[in-house]
Write a protein that holds these residues in place. Structure first.
Motif, PDB file in Angstrom:
ATOM      1  N   CYS A 187      46.951 -26.682 -11.551  1.00  0.00           N
ATOM      2  CA  CYS A 187      45.917 -26.044 -12.379  1.00  0.00           C
ATOM      3  C   CYS A 187      45.037 -25.132 -11.531  1.00  0.00           C
ATOM      4  O   CYS A 187      44.713 -24.010 -11.941  1.00  0.00           O
ATOM      5  N   PHE A 188      44.645 -25.597 -10.338  1.00  0.00           N
ATOM      6  CA  PHE A 188      43.852 -24.764  -9.451  1.00  0.00           C
ATOM      7  C   PHE A 188      44.628 -23.554  -8.991  1.00  0.00           C
ATOM      8  O   PHE A 188      44.082 -22.455  -8.833  1.00  0.00           O
ATOM      9  N   PHE A 210      43.351 -19.761  -9.357  1.00  0.00           N
ATOM     10  CA  PHE A 210      43.164 -18.874  -8.219  1.00  0.00           C
ATOM     11  C   PHE A 210      44.068 -17.655  -8.294  1.00  0.00           C
ATOM     12  O   PHE A 210      43.675 -16.565  -7.859  1.00  0.00           O
ATOM     13  N   SER A 211      45.261 -17.805  -8.844  1.00  0.00           N
ATOM     14  CA  SER A 211      46.162 -16.656  -8.949  1.00  0.00           C
ATOM     15  C   SER A 211      45.646 -15.645  -9.964  1.00  0.00           C
ATOM     16  O   SER A 211      45.893 -14.465  -9.836  1.00  0.00           O
ATOM     17  N   SER A 212      44.920 -16.113 -10.969  1.00  0.00           N
ATOM     18  CA  SER A 212      44.371 -15.177 -11.948  1.00  0.00           C
ATOM     19  C   SER A 212      43.168 -14.413 -11.374  1.00  0.00           C
ATOM     20  O   SER A 212      42.872 -13.313 -11.806  1.00  0.00           O
ATOM     21  N   LEU A 213      42.518 -15.019 -10.388  1.00  0.00           N
ATOM     22  CA  LEU A 213      41.369 -14.349  -9.773  1.00  0.00           C
ATOM     23  C   LEU A 213      41.831 -13.379  -8.717  1.00  0.00           C
ATOM     24  O   LEU A 213      41.191 -12.465  -8.338  1.00  0.00           O
TER      25      LEU A 213
END
Length: 84
Positions: free
Chosen positions: A76-77, A81-84
């Motif tokens: 989930c993290f 983080f990949s979307s940010l």
């Protein structure tokens, strides 16, 4: 590098293109090293669970449940983080 327009290609130096391509090649090298964990990881988990079952019994499932919950939390993290 193949999708750059002629205008962008004029502003890009050869060193920048070589740097981008070398980064991509290093990722392919990393994939070949870490791809084996896709099949070794589950086998190791099963082997460790079996060994712990023989030593401590059913309470080993609590530890494996914690590992699975942490794995799901980490994924989930990773998506966040990949979307940010």
């Amino acid at each position: 590098a193949l999708r750059l327009s002629s205008y962008a290609m004029g502003k890009t130096t050869t060193g920048q293109i070589v740097n981008l391509l070398s980064n991509d090649v290093s990722r392919f090298d990393q994939v070949t090293m870490f791809l084996h964990y896709l099949w070794v990881g589950p086998l190791q988990s099963i082997a460790v669970t079996a060994l712990l079952w023989m030593e401590i019994g059913i309470s080993c499932l609590a530890g494996m449940a914690v590992l699975i919950i942490l794995l799901l939390l980490q994924s989930c993290f990773w998506k966040l983080f990949s979307s940010l």
